[in-house]
Motif scaffolding. Structure first.
Motif, PDB file in Angstrom:
ATOM      1  N   LEU A 214      36.693  41.961  44.136  1.00 38.72           N
ATOM      2  CA  LEU A 214      37.417  42.904  44.982  1.00 38.72           C
ATOM      3  C   LEU A 214      38.354  42.228  45.971  1.00 38.72           C
ATOM      4  O   LEU A 214      39.294  42.863  46.472  1.00 38.72           O
ATOM      5  N   LEU A 307      33.360  56.210  43.182  1.00 40.89           N
ATOM      6  CA  LEU A 307      34.049  54.932  43.292  1.00 40.89           C
ATOM      7  C   LEU A 307      33.402  54.058  44.351  1.00 40.89           C
ATOM      8  O   LEU A 307      33.263  52.843  44.171  1.00 40.89           O
ATOM      9  N   ASP A 308      33.022  54.668  45.462  1.00 41.51           N
ATOM     10  CA  ASP A 308      32.423  53.892  46.542  1.00 41.51           C
ATOM     11  C   ASP A 308      31.103  53.280  46.106  1.00 41.51           C
ATOM     12  O   ASP A 308      30.780  52.144  46.470  1.00 41.51           O
ATOM     13  N   TYR A 310      30.284  52.329  43.076  1.00 43.89           N
ATOM     14  CA  TYR A 310      30.595  51.187  42.222  1.00 43.89           C
ATOM     15  C   TYR A 310      31.141  50.019  43.046  1.00 43.89           C
ATOM     16  O   TYR A 310      30.819  48.852  42.794  1.00 43.89           O
ATOM     17  N   ALA A 311      31.995  50.326  44.027  1.00 45.53           N
ATOM     18  CA  ALA A 311      32.547  49.264  44.868  1.00 45.53           C
ATOM     19  C   ALA A 311      31.441  48.527  45.598  1.00 45.53           C
ATOM     20  O   ALA A 311      31.465  47.294  45.736  1.00 45.53           O
ATOM     21  N   LEU A 314      29.521  45.993  43.405  1.00 48.32           N
ATOM     22  CA  LEU A 314      30.218  44.716  43.249  1.00 48.32           C
ATOM     23  C   LEU A 314      30.230  43.934  44.556  1.00 48.32           C
ATOM     24  O   LEU A 314      29.936  42.729  44.571  1.00 48.32           O
ATOM     25  N   GLN A 315      30.563  44.609  45.638  1.00 43.36           N
ATOM     26  CA  GLN A 315      30.679  43.911  46.919  1.00 43.36           C
ATOM     27  C   GLN A 315      29.351  43.325  47.371  1.00 43.36           C
ATOM     28  O   GLN A 315      29.264  42.135  47.712  1.00 43.36           O
ATOM     29  N   GLY A 356      28.798  48.293  36.971  1.00 44.26           N
ATOM     30  CA  GLY A 356      29.916  48.413  37.891  1.00 44.26           C
ATOM     31  C   GLY A 356      31.161  47.718  37.384  1.00 44.26           C
ATOM     32  O   GLY A 356      32.283  48.221  37.531  1.00 44.26           O
ATOM     33  N   ARG A 360      34.838  49.837  35.582  1.00 42.93           N
ATOM     34  CA  ARG A 360      36.109  49.778  36.311  1.00 42.93           C
ATOM     35  C   ARG A 360      37.321  50.092  35.434  1.00 42.93           C
ATOM     36  O   ARG A 360      38.140  50.937  35.805  1.00 42.93           O
ATOM     37  N   ARG A 413      37.337  51.783  50.965  1.00 45.58           N
ATOM     38  CA  ARG A 413      36.494  51.024  50.039  1.00 45.58           C
ATOM     39  C   ARG A 413      36.528  51.579  48.621  1.00 45.58           C
ATOM     40  O   ARG A 413      36.597  50.792  47.660  1.00 45.58           O
ATOM     41  N   TYR A 417      38.028  49.399  44.650  1.00 47.45           N
ATOM     42  CA  TYR A 417      37.413  49.232  43.333  1.00 47.45           C
ATOM     43  C   TYR A 417      38.444  49.270  42.217  1.00 47.45           C
ATOM     44  O   TYR A 417      38.290  48.614  41.181  1.00 47.45           O
TER      45      TYR A 417
END
Length: 473
Positions: A214, A307-308, A310-311, A314-315, A356, A360, A413, A417
């Motif tokens: 990201l 989306l948040d 999934y973000a 990853l984060q 995740g 994407r 955030r 993604y």
């Protein structure tokens, strides 16, 4: 020219004066240092002032200008300072943390090298959230950064010092990083512009990682034309970063192009759940873009909560993996909030993390064939709420932390993604005299489209003047 006069200038204009010899790099650098010394007792934006080295570099630039073979770069002699997360030869970056590298860097980060090659003079390093893992601007190791519009309110993070220094007129632009909103949120909190470029447009070699899937590097500036200038210097492939790749684009020319006919996608149902006063400011900002010739089209924005989620997979997964050794050996050296967030990351399973990553491209395609099928850019809030105070957001590492961070990252955030370019621009001020902001989200590598709209917007509302050139009373 006075220190204040120089602080008013965008980088492109200051560089033009320096190349012509109307002012010297030494004069410009001394003035920038003086502005930093005057403002920093209030703002705590600067964490290290490198006076001797910067003045020596400025004198060297002035000597080069007197050469008959002089060819000044696009940032010749411009004094700058950046978020303290980039490698610089012979230095140890603070990372906004108690834990940091154990040895000086052996070479510059690619972005630092490219700015230097363009002629810039770095005179300071700027405050940031600890390990770039905070959205408010609090820092419990080196002190909280403060907002030039109201020192009691947050700057946003993690590029807190970058936003404050630019808004205050210490520097015309500064580099930041954006993983979940760390350029866009502080830009909006401090009433300036900032751009999170397409993932991979700018090399991250030599930059402290947070979550590489990201992470992006980009500029914050008062003048949109400076955003374009920085992109023209930094964008492009880098052998040291296999993810860095950028098609050729004339970013600087785009700022002056008319946005006539560009379609701005707006989902007004998003505005129903935000602060009514902020919705009013957003409506005013959108009207400026429409008056400039853009066209509003109605779109439906896909579920941002999905989306948040999934973000965050990853984060948190990547950040916690990077910090695993220090979390085992030195957990007490983290602030409560960062330690708590990293601990949450260890609950991310390998299965969820891989899902995740795999989701994407599918979700990105849904956006490109969905709202972007009808629009060239999408218009969204940056925050959707007023700028809170430092006290209100000093919430430690418990449940209140999760709610506070979610409220500030609600609109930024999730977009991270997607890996798409996103520009934050300032709105007018609210009843408390505080700025706010909106986001323009573009298609892959559509930075020129964003700059067209940003240039047109700025031409009508003006470039924000530096907020602070001396200590606030």
């Amino acid at each position: 020219m006075t220190e204040t006069d120089l602080g008013m200038l965008p980088a492109y204009a200051l560089a033009a004066l320096l190349r012509k010899g109307d002012i010297t790099a030494l004069e410009a650098t001394k003035a920038a240092i003086a502005r930093a010394e005057a403002a920093n007792p209030t703002l705590n934006a600067v964490v290290s002032l490198e006076t001797d080295e910067a003045l020596a570099a400025a004198e060297k630039a002035d000597q080069a200008r007197r050469s008959p073979h002089f060819q000044g770069g696009p940032l010749f002699g411009v004094p700058l300072a950046h978020k303290d997360m980039f490698n610089r030869t012979g230095r140890i970056a603070s990372w906004g943390a108690k834990i940091r590298a154990t040895a000086p860097a052996s070479q510059d980060a690619t972005v630092i090298a490219r700015l230097r090659d363009a002629g810039a003079v770095q005179f300071a390093s700027l405050n940031m959230a600890e390990f770039a893992f905070g959205i408010t601007g609090h820092n419990y190791h080196i002190g909280h950064c403060r907002n030039p519009h109201d020192p009691a309110r947050i700057t946003g993070g993690s590029s807190s010092g970058s936003a404050a220094a630019v808004a205050a007129g210490i520097v015309p632009f500064a580099l930041g990083s954006d993983t979940g909103g760390s350029i866009r949120v502080p830009a909006s909190c401090c009433g300036i512009a900032g751009i999170r470029p397409t993932w991979g447009l700018i090399s991250r070699s030599g930059a402290m990682p947070l979550a590489p899937s990201l992470d992006t590097i980009g500029p914050l500036a008062r003048d949109v034309a400076d955003l374009a200038l920085v992109l023209s210097v930094l964008a492009g492939a880098d052998p040291a970063d296999a993810t860095a790749h950028a098609p050729a684009a004339d970013y600087r020319a785009a700022v002056a192009e008319t946005p006539e006919g560009l379609r701005i996608g707006v989902d007004r149902t998003l505005w129903e759940s935000i602060d009514p006063e902020i919705a009013r400011l957003l409506d005013q900002a959108l009207s400026v873009l429409l008056d400039a010739g853009a066209v509003e089209v109605s779109v439906t924005i896909p579920d941002l909560l999905e989306l948040d989620r999934y973000a965050q997979l990853l984060q948190f997964g990547e950040a916690s993996a990077f910090h695993a050794k220090w979390m085992r050996d030195r957990p007490e050296d983290y602030s409560d909030q960062v330690r708590a967030r990293l601990q949450d990351g260890y609950a991310v399973s390998a299965v969820d993390y891989i899902q995740g990553l795999r989701a994407r491209p599918l979700i990105l395609n849904d956006w490109l064939t969905g709202p972007f099928d009808r629009a060239d850019v999408l218009f969204l809030p940056s925050l959707g709420r007023g700028i809170p105070t430092l006290a209100e957001t000093d919430v430690g590492g418990g449940e209140a932390m999760t709610k506070t961070i979610a409220s500030l990252l609600r609109f930024t955030r999730p977009l991270s993604y997607l890996g798409l370019p996103c520009m934050a621009l300032p709105t007018g001020k609210d009843a408390n005299g505080m700025p706010n902001g909106f986001q323009l989200l573009g298609k892959p590598y559509a930075e020129t489209t964003l700059l067209r709209l940003g240039g047109a917007y700025q031409a009508r509302v003006g470039v924000p003047a530096p907020r602070l050139t001396g200590p606030l009373k």
